[in-house]
Motif scaffolding. Structure first.
Motif, mmCIF file in Angstrom:
data_model
loop_
_atom_site.group_PDB
_atom_site.id
_atom_site.type_symbol
_atom_site.label_atom_id
_atom_site.label_comp_id
_atom_site.label_asym_id
_atom_site.label_seq_id
_atom_site.Cartn_x
_atom_site.Cartn_y
_atom_site.Cartn_z
ATOM 1 N N HIS A 263 26.775 -14.096 -36.186
ATOM 2 C CA HIS A 263 25.513 -14.842 -36.003
ATOM 3 C C HIS A 263 25.331 -15.915 -37.085
ATOM 4 C CE1 HIS A 263 21.251 -14.632 -34.121
ATOM 5 N NE2 HIS A 263 21.489 -15.855 -34.590
ATOM 6 N N ARG B 8 21.815 -15.537 -27.767
ATOM 7 C CA ARG B 8 21.304 -14.220 -28.151
ATOM 8 C C ARG B 8 22.146 -13.146 -27.477
ATOM 9 N NH1 ARG B 8 19.120 -16.236 -31.868
ATOM 10 N NH2 ARG B 8 16.909 -16.144 -32.455
ATOM 11 N N LEU C 137 18.716 -27.413 -35.715
ATOM 12 C CA LEU C 137 19.938 -26.598 -35.754
ATOM 13 C C LEU C 137 20.855 -26.840 -34.560
ATOM 14 C CD1 LEU C 137 18.796 -24.558 -33.608
ATOM 15 C CD2 LEU C 137 18.173 -23.124 -35.529
ATOM 16 N N HIS D 77 14.699 -14.475 -37.803
ATOM 17 C CA HIS D 77 14.736 -13.674 -36.569
ATOM 18 C C HIS D 77 14.972 -12.200 -36.862
ATOM 19 C CE1 HIS D 77 19.177 -14.181 -36.935
ATOM 20 N NE2 HIS D 77 19.169 -12.993 -36.391
ATOM 21 N N HIS E 123 11.559 -19.357 -39.326
ATOM 22 C CA HIS E 123 12.757 -20.082 -39.762
ATOM 23 C C HIS E 123 13.834 -19.779 -38.710
ATOM 24 C CE1 HIS E 123 16.401 -20.585 -42.336
ATOM 25 N NE2 HIS E 123 15.661 -21.398 -43.065
ATOM 26 N N SER E 124 13.573 -20.200 -37.479
ATOM 27 C CA SER E 124 14.495 -19.970 -36.366
ATOM 28 C C SER E 124 13.956 -20.740 -35.175
ATOM 29 C CB SER E 124 14.585 -18.480 -36.001
ATOM 30 O OG SER E 124 13.363 -18.017 -35.473
ATOM 31 N N VAL E 125 14.881 -21.098 -34.291
ATOM 32 C CA VAL E 125 14.404 -21.690 -33.034
ATOM 33 C C VAL E 125 14.050 -20.572 -32.063
ATOM 34 C CG1 VAL E 125 16.727 -21.991 -32.024
ATOM 35 C CG2 VAL E 125 14.857 -23.430 -31.258
ATOM 36 N N GLY E 126 14.838 -19.482 -32.100
ATOM 37 C CA GLY E 126 14.570 -18.345 -31.218
ATOM 38 C C GLY E 126 13.321 -17.609 -31.689
ATOM 39 N N MET F 15 15.982 -26.401 -41.593
ATOM 40 C CA MET F 15 15.148 -25.352 -40.975
ATOM 41 C C MET F 15 13.998 -24.977 -41.904
ATOM 42 S SD MET F 15 18.168 -22.967 -39.364
ATOM 43 C CE MET F 15 17.149 -21.719 -38.563
ATOM 44 N N SER G 76 23.668 -21.409 -37.078
ATOM 45 C CA SER G 76 22.923 -22.434 -37.833
ATOM 46 C C SER G 76 23.229 -22.391 -39.328
ATOM 47 C CB SER G 76 21.420 -22.251 -37.594
ATOM 48 O OG SER G 76 21.026 -20.922 -37.888
HETATM 49 C C1 DGY Z 1 17.783 -19.201 -34.460
HETATM 50 O O1 DGY Z 1 17.295 -20.166 -35.049
HETATM 51 O O2 DGY Z 1 17.225 -18.667 -33.506
HETATM 52 C C2 DGY Z 1 19.085 -18.690 -34.952
HETATM 53 O O3 DGY Z 1 19.573 -17.689 -34.151
HETATM 54 C C3 DGY Z 1 18.980 -18.235 -36.391
HETATM 55 O O4 DGY Z 1 17.922 -17.387 -36.539
#
Ligand code: DGY
Length: 321
Positions: free
Chosen positions: A287, A240, A103, A55, A77-80, A299, A290
């Protein structure tokens, strides 16, 4: 032997992820593990078929417009995915994927840690013992808020929100939630649905944010909404920074409207908000929702699964654009 696609891995990922990636791709690494600028990302895109970013790499409309035609997929490599302009990437025909599910447990753990740390004054207590300032004890000393049996309001009852609800039930908390749509009974497990955020806030002692940052949710927790919480409530944010108006959070802490806050995500990252540091009842982490060994591997593997599917001519499981 078929030519391996060239993949830029933009940050230092887990050893297991890097080993698997090196087996299947021509990998370009970021040896210094630094954040690349938009111009550097654009330059890199001319040499690669795929990017596996975090991210921390920003794919704004301006950057996307100048990416090379060679780049075919961004496997996050993030869900966001709020660091990616999905509309612009979709219009360029660049596939985008994320890493949901894997995560959720780690992030809910950190949300619980923040909740407990904020409620029970963990930052203050740790600092006191660590600095040698703990010189007395009394029953009226370091009294915090008990969370057992209290009402938790979950904003965003997706994967992470649902795990958080399960963890909260372990503390006998009464679960309330707001979500774009009401969950089926077998997923809600008795959680009380509120069709507006406002309705939720008036009915919870703790609010935990688990929704993505989108134009609709940016600034969600502002002065007006914070004022709807019962006095002394606790806010937890592992989602976030953009969801919270930080000056409004500070004002609510200063007036006591908010009793405490547990914050893992900030408007400015890295760095956080230096104004928060004056308030021991804001328990902060950098932050790391995860950041467990297990989840980093998961991830990385999920992002590679998405890449493997794409280069095998299949639709990646986690395609978001
Ligand atoms: C997500 O996966 O969005 C976490 O914030 C780590 O990047």
């Amino acid at each position: 032997m078929p030519v391996k696609p060239t993949l830029w891995i933009s940050r230092k990922l887990s050893d297991n992820t890097l080993a698997r990636a090196a087996r299947d791709y021509e990998v370009i690494l970021n040896a210094q593990d630094r954040v690349y600028s938009g111009d550097e990302i654009i330059a890199m895109s001319a040499d690669v078929d795929a990017i596996l970013p975090c991210h921390s790499e920003l794919f704004s409309a301006d950057v996307v417009a100048r990416l090379s035609d060679r780049l075919k997929i961004i496997a996050n490599h993030s869900v966001g995915v709020d660091h990616c302009d999905l509309g612009a990437l979709g219009a360029r025909g660049i596939v985008v994927t994320n890493t949901p599910d894997v995560l959720s447990d780690a992030t809910a753990e950190i949300a619980m840690l923040l909740l407990l740390g904020a409620a029970r004054r963990a930052a203050e207590g740790d600092q006191m013992v660590r600095s040698g300032a703990w010189t007395e004890w009394s029953p009226s000393f370091m009294v915090g808020t008990q969370v057992t049996g209290k009402r938790i309001g979950i904003v965003g009852m997706g994967r992470v929100g649902q795990v958080m609800a399960r963890r909260a039930r372990g503390f006998d908390m009464e679960v309330h939630y707001h979500n774009r749509s009401r969950l089926a009974d077998e997923l809600a497990h008795g959680a009380v649905y509120h069709d507006t955020v406002e309705g939720l806030l008036a009915n919870c002692d703790v609010v935990s944010l688990h929704c993505p940052a989108t134009p609709e949710t940016t600034g969600l927790m502002n002065a007006q909404r914070l004022a709807l919480l019962p006095a002394g409530a606790i806010l937890v944010n592992t989602a976030r920074g953009a969801l919270v108006v930080e000056d409004d959070l500070l004002a609510a802490i200063e007036t006591g409207r908010l009793g405490a806050a547990g914050i893992d995500c900030f408007m400015t990252e890295p760095g956080g908000n230096p104004k928060f540091a004056a308030h021991p009842n804001i328990f902060m982490l950098p932050h790391i929702g995860s950041a467990t060994r297990e989840t980093r591997d998961a991830m990385g593997f999920r992002a590679l699964d998405n890449l493997d599917a794409f280069f095998a001519g299949r639709e990646p499981g986690d395609k978001v654009a």
